[in-house]
Design a protein around this motif. Structure first.
Motif, PDB file in Angstrom:
ATOM      1  N   ALA A 637       0.812  -1.126   0.041  1.00  0.00           N
ATOM      2  CA  ALA A 637       0.006  -0.146  -0.013  1.00  0.00           C
ATOM      3  C   ALA A 637       0.837   1.353   0.152  1.00  0.00           C
ATOM      4  CB  ALA A 637      -0.970  -0.213   1.176  1.00  0.00           C
ATOM      5  N   LEU A 638       0.886   2.013  -1.014  1.00  0.00           N
ATOM      6  CA  LEU A 638       2.043   2.918  -1.306  1.00  0.00           C
ATOM      7  C   LEU A 638       1.088   4.260  -1.199  1.00  0.00           C
ATOM      8  CD1 LEU A 638       3.653   1.268  -4.102  1.00  0.00           C
ATOM      9  CD2 LEU A 638       4.565   1.324  -1.808  1.00  0.00           C
ATOM     10  N   ALA A 649      -1.953   3.858  -3.818  1.00  0.00           N
ATOM     11  CA  ALA A 649      -2.081   2.846  -4.779  1.00  0.00           C
ATOM     12  C   ALA A 649      -1.659   1.595  -4.113  1.00  0.00           C
ATOM     13  CB  ALA A 649      -1.010   3.198  -6.008  1.00  0.00           C
ATOM     14  N   CYS A 650      -2.266   0.509  -4.632  1.00  0.00           N
ATOM     15  CA  CYS A 650      -2.037  -0.780  -3.994  1.00  0.00           C
ATOM     16  C   CYS A 650      -1.611  -1.824  -5.113  1.00  0.00           C
ATOM     17  CB  CYS A 650      -3.271  -1.299  -3.019  1.00  0.00           C
ATOM     18  SG  CYS A 650      -3.658  -0.091  -1.610  1.00  0.00           S
ATOM     19  N   GLU A 672       4.163  10.943  -7.619  1.00  0.00           N
ATOM     20  CA  GLU A 672       5.522  10.329  -7.102  1.00  0.00           C
ATOM     21  C   GLU A 672       5.344   9.807  -5.746  1.00  0.00           C
ATOM     22  OE1 GLU A 672       7.133  14.585  -5.106  1.00  0.00           O
ATOM     23  OE2 GLU A 672       8.035  13.873  -6.918  1.00  0.00           O
ATOM     24  N   LEU A 673       6.240   8.979  -5.368  1.00  0.00           N
ATOM     25  CA  LEU A 673       6.120   8.391  -3.896  1.00  0.00           C
ATOM     26  C   LEU A 673       6.419   9.219  -3.059  1.00  0.00           C
ATOM     27  CD1 LEU A 673       7.856   4.688  -4.548  1.00  0.00           C
ATOM     28  CD2 LEU A 673       5.288   5.153  -4.229  1.00  0.00           C
ATOM     29  N   SER A 674       5.452   9.064  -2.006  1.00  0.00           N
ATOM     30  CA  SER A 674       5.708  10.041  -0.799  1.00  0.00           C
ATOM     31  C   SER A 674       7.023   9.773   0.004  1.00  0.00           C
ATOM     32  CB  SER A 674       4.336  10.163  -0.043  1.00  0.00           C
ATOM     33  OG  SER A 674       3.050  10.472  -0.755  1.00  0.00           O
ATOM     34  N   ASN A 675       7.453  10.879   0.383  1.00  0.00           N
ATOM     35  CA  ASN A 675       8.477  10.506   1.576  1.00  0.00           C
ATOM     36  C   ASN A 675       8.131  10.276   2.812  1.00  0.00           C
ATOM     37  OD1 ASN A 675       7.758  13.004   3.179  1.00  0.00           O
ATOM     38  ND2 ASN A 675       9.006  14.234   1.280  1.00  0.00           N
ATOM     39  N   PRO A 676       8.995   9.608   3.724  1.00  0.00           N
ATOM     40  CA  PRO A 676       8.590   9.175   5.098  1.00  0.00           C
ATOM     41  C   PRO A 676       7.624  10.393   5.977  1.00  0.00           C
ATOM     42  CG  PRO A 676      10.619   8.430   4.763  1.00  0.00           C
ATOM     43  CD  PRO A 676      10.448   9.378   3.637  1.00  0.00           C
ATOM     44  N   LYS A 677       8.128  11.652   5.891  1.00  0.00           N
ATOM     45  CA  LYS A 677       7.373  12.614   6.643  1.00  0.00           C
ATOM     46  C   LYS A 677       5.822  12.676   6.149  1.00  0.00           C
ATOM     47  CE  LYS A 677       7.579  17.446   7.735  1.00  0.00           C
ATOM     48  NZ  LYS A 677       8.197  18.550   7.442  1.00  0.00           N
ATOM     49  N   ILE A 687       6.630   4.767   6.952  1.00  0.00           N
ATOM     50  CA  ILE A 687       6.536   4.296   5.657  1.00  0.00           C
ATOM     51  C   ILE A 687       6.693   2.824   5.741  1.00  0.00           C
ATOM     52  CG2 ILE A 687       8.890   4.393   5.180  1.00  0.00           C
ATOM     53  CD1 ILE A 687       7.956   5.775   2.524  1.00  0.00           C
ATOM     54  N   GLY A 688       6.118   1.782   4.792  1.00  0.00           N
ATOM     55  CA  GLY A 688       6.234   0.514   4.665  1.00  0.00           C
ATOM     56  C   GLY A 688       5.325  -0.396   5.608  1.00  0.00           C
ATOM     57  N   SER A 689       4.718   0.303   6.481  1.00  0.00           N
ATOM     58  CA  SER A 689       3.524  -0.216   7.452  1.00  0.00           C
ATOM     59  C   SER A 689       2.049  -0.122   7.056  1.00  0.00           C
ATOM     60  CB  SER A 689       4.011  -0.081   8.919  1.00  0.00           C
ATOM     61  OG  SER A 689       3.880   1.338   9.493  1.00  0.00           O
TER      62      SER A 689
END
Length: 744
Positions: A637-638, A649-650, A672-677, A687-689
């Protein structure tokens, strides 16, 4: 030593020698009962031979040897049979006939290939970094880094520099990025900062009389990551007393020349170009120009405002700029479709559009040329010194947007058209930076670069009245479009330094609190000094033709600032938190709240699901292992950023997101993929969870059809230690996503 020779050492001169080799079994071949193994260590490969007619016991043991088993063997060197030499290997003319296997340490089948021909995914390479580092390519890259470090030390030691280490636990100071902080057990409620750079300490070393200092400094910055950024990196930190800009530039040229000659056997031409900041931004639309090819820019606002082109006229009325890039010789090289692709590329990078005109012998040609009278066309051509066959590309917007877009287009054309010689290296110094820049967000002036930079004498009079005019002795060193260092002549006059701090809104109390010890040191006789901090990881990667600094760092972090190999960052124990007088109530509350919300929704709809508690997982493959599911059943899940906000987007865990396909499906111009913040802010999760329930945190959700190809799916549920397993059709029912095809 257990071995007499390395695996990259033996040659024809060693024939008939009795040797002992040690290493890893890289490959194994059984040819009619005779077993051949390529034995590998960091020095190279040597072919070893087990022949039952020579030694039956060692041959029998060799039958069970597999890839990555570690062995120590004894034998005799012999020439390879005629026609069997391997010219690609330094050891390729000889082999070792084995008489005895001294020891064997068995290896399990590795999860990634120890082979340069087969690249594993990024997450697998970082998870099993100890295996990735065995690859000859990685060992070569890290050994090259070592050689560059030796060359730099040789040069600086030869110029009377002293290597001195500065502290890792320091007082927090504003350096441009967020600090990593360390709680003090002895002083409850107080924290050390990890150094973003040794800036203040090296200046104090100058006050202390160590007039030439350097160190390979570990620098830690809590900032958004990219290919050339890591949370911790190494810089060659340097400072010189009684030195000005010319001294720093001469030293840099000599050091770079020595390093390239020593490590690449390449002669670098000096002196390097010196380009004032304003000239660099005007000609190349950036202060980090890649000088390996041409294509210059220029601002044409004053000319454009006399045209009849409404788009330009509206931009000029708003106080913005019109600028053009001369794509030399591209009028015939680029088709109309390719020009349209450039226009789309410009829009994706923040521009409103991109106008273009071809240069002909008669003037300018395009569908907008009619809005430019002949006199205006002539001025445009003369301004950029264009020739027939050139293609003029125009951007009109705020100056920052225009420069950013034209810089990216210039680099794109340079790469796409093969104008950049990848084996070439182009260097320059950028000089005469402004000391301050105005922050629209904060409504105040801030330092453009290093706050300890000396303003140029002729501009000191404008400090309080017009800070934007103040030029400084700040300089950057650029190689192939990448900044290798920033540096400056330092401000060693306490009263003048205080004045510059006050321009940024700092009170006397704040100045004393943050920088009092440096200003105090200056009062006791400070020599003029200058220096820089050179990005060592960036230098060693660029020298090897790479842009990703993780390729030259032994144990880097991933894009989420995590280390999948050791599981850091990890949660401290309750005892540690108690000793440090820290509570994590706030940190734990947000992800748990989302997990609770998911459970409530699923229970309310009477949907069957399973919650799984497990060890921390950071890769899709690792997640599948602990859940007992197939890789394709996982859901990635991004959180993605668009020009209108965020979406989710999954895709199935065995697939990757195809941004171009997603753009076509969603009609967003930029994704674009979001940054961790941003991920944390949008979802409340690290991010990643993030679970595939974007509807629960108010973002539109898109499912790739591969997610719904499964009967059962599993996904992280707000943390790296908790997963949910449920039916895919039930997940679709609850989330109500838009379904399409956007994976690869």
């Amino acid at each position: 030593m257990k071995r007499t020779h390395t695996c990259g050492e033996l040659n024809d001169k060693d024939v008939n020698k009795k040797v002992t080799l040690a290493g890893w079994c890289a490959s194994r071949r059984d040819h009619g009962g005779v077993i051949f193994i390529d034995l590998r260590d960091r020095y190279g490969l040597t072919q070893i031979v087990f022949d039952p007619s020579n030694d039956i016991e060692s041959h029998k043991n060799a039958e069970s040897l597999r890839r990555e088993d570690v062995v120590i063997v004894e034998g005799a060197v012999r020439k390879r049979p005629t026609g069997m030499a391997n010219e690609k290997l330094p050891t390729g003319h000889v082999e070792v006939l084995i008489n005895k296997i001294v020891s064997i340490n068995r290896a399990q089948t590795p999860p990634i290939e120890i082979d340069d021909r087969l690249e594993a995914s990024e997450e697998m390479k970082l998870k099993y970094r100890f295996l990735d580092l065995r690859r000859p390519k990685m060992q070569k890259q890290l050994m090259f880094r070592h050689k560059v470090a030796i060359a730099i030390r040789e040069y600086l030691n030869g110029h009377e520099f002293i290597e001195i280490e500065t502290p890792m636990l320091i007082k927090t100071t504003p350096e441009g990025a967020r600090d990593y902080v360390v709680p003090s057990r002895i002083h409850p409620g107080k924290f050390y900062a990890l150094p973003q750079s040794p800036q203040i300490y090296k200046q104090i070393l100058m006050v202390a009389g160590f007039d030439r200092y350097y160190q390979f400094a570990r620098c830690l910055r809590d900032e958004d990551l990219r290919m050339d950024r890591q949370p911790e990196h190494t810089q060659v930190d340097l400072e010189m007393s009684f030195a000005g800009i010319d001294d720093i530039f001469t030293l840099t040229e000599g050091m770079i020349k020595h390093v390239f000659r020593t490590t690449l056997n390449k002669d670098v031409k000096t002196p390097f170009r010196r380009i004032p900041y304003t000239e660099s931004v005007e000609k190349y639309s950036t202060d980090k120009p890649d000088l390996r090819f041409g294509m210059e820019c220029c601002t044409v606002t004053e000319i454009a405002k006399h045209s009849e082109f409404k788009v330009f006229l509206d931009v000029v009325k708003k106080g913005n700029v019109v600028k053009l890039l001369n794509a030399e010789g591209c009028a015939e090289k680029l088709s109309r479709n390719q020009i349209d692709e450039l226009i789309e590329f410009a829009k994706q990078n923040g521009a409103l559009g991109l106008a273009w005109m071809k240069v002909t012998k008669e003037g300018l040609e395009s569908n907008i040329a009619k809005f430019f009278p002949q006199e205006i066309q002539k001025k445009l051509i003369e301004k950029i010194n264009a020739k027939p066959g050139d293609l003029l590309l125009f951007a009109a917007d705020k100056e920052k947007v225009v420069n950013d877009v034209l810089n990216k287009i210039r680099l794109k054309l340079g790469n796409d058209l093969g104008l950049i010689d990848k084996s070439d290296f182009a260097f320059c110094f950028i000089t005469d930076f402004p000391l301050f820049e105005y922050s629209e967000e904060e409504g105040k002036w801030d330092f453009a670069h290093n706050p300890f930079t000396m303003p140029k004498e002729d501009y000191i009079q404008y400090l309080e009245s017009d800070p934007g005019k103040v030029m400084s002795y700040q300089y950057d060193f650029v190689m192939n479009g990448s900044e290798l260092f920033s540096g400056s002549v330092r401000n060693t006059i306490p009263e003048l330094q205080e004045r510059t701090f006050k321009v940024t809104g700092m009170s006397q109390e704040q100045i004393s609190e943050k920088f009092g010890f440096l200003l105090e040191a200056y009062k006791y006789g400070a020599p003029m000094h200058a220096g820089f901090g050179l990005g060592f990881d960036r230098l060693t990667s660029l020298m090897q033709g790479m842009s990703d600094i993780r390729e030259v760092i032994a144990f880097p972090k991933n894009k989420s600032a995590e280390n999948p190999m050791d599981g850091s960052p990890s949660e401290p124990s309750d005892k540690q938190l108690s000793e440090l007088h820290i509570k994590l109530d706030f940190v734990k509350e947000t992800p748990n709240a989302l997990f609770t919300k998911i459970k409530d929704v699923l229970n309310k709809e009477k949907i069957d699901f399973e919650v799984m508690e497990h060890k921390p997982v950071y890769t899709s493959r690792e997640s599948a292992e602990v859940r007992g599911t197939e890789l394709k059943q996982g859901v990635k899940a991004l959180v993605c950023k668009t020009e209108e906000g965020f979406i989710q987007a999954c895709v199935a865990a065995n697939k990757e997101l195809d941004v171009e396909k997603l753009q076509k499906l969603t009609l967003f111009k930029k994704i674009e993929l979001s940054n961790p913040k941003d991920v944390k802010q949008v979802s409340g999760c690290n991010i990643g969870s993030v679970p595939p329930f974007g509807n629960l945190f108010d973002v539109k959700v898109y499912f790739d059809k591969t997610v719904l190809d499964n009967d059962i799916v599993a996904f992280n549920a707000g943390s790296h230690t908790k997963s949910i397993k449920m039916k895919a059709k039930d997940l679709q029912k609850i989330v109500n996503p838009i379904v399409g095809e956007f994976s690869k």
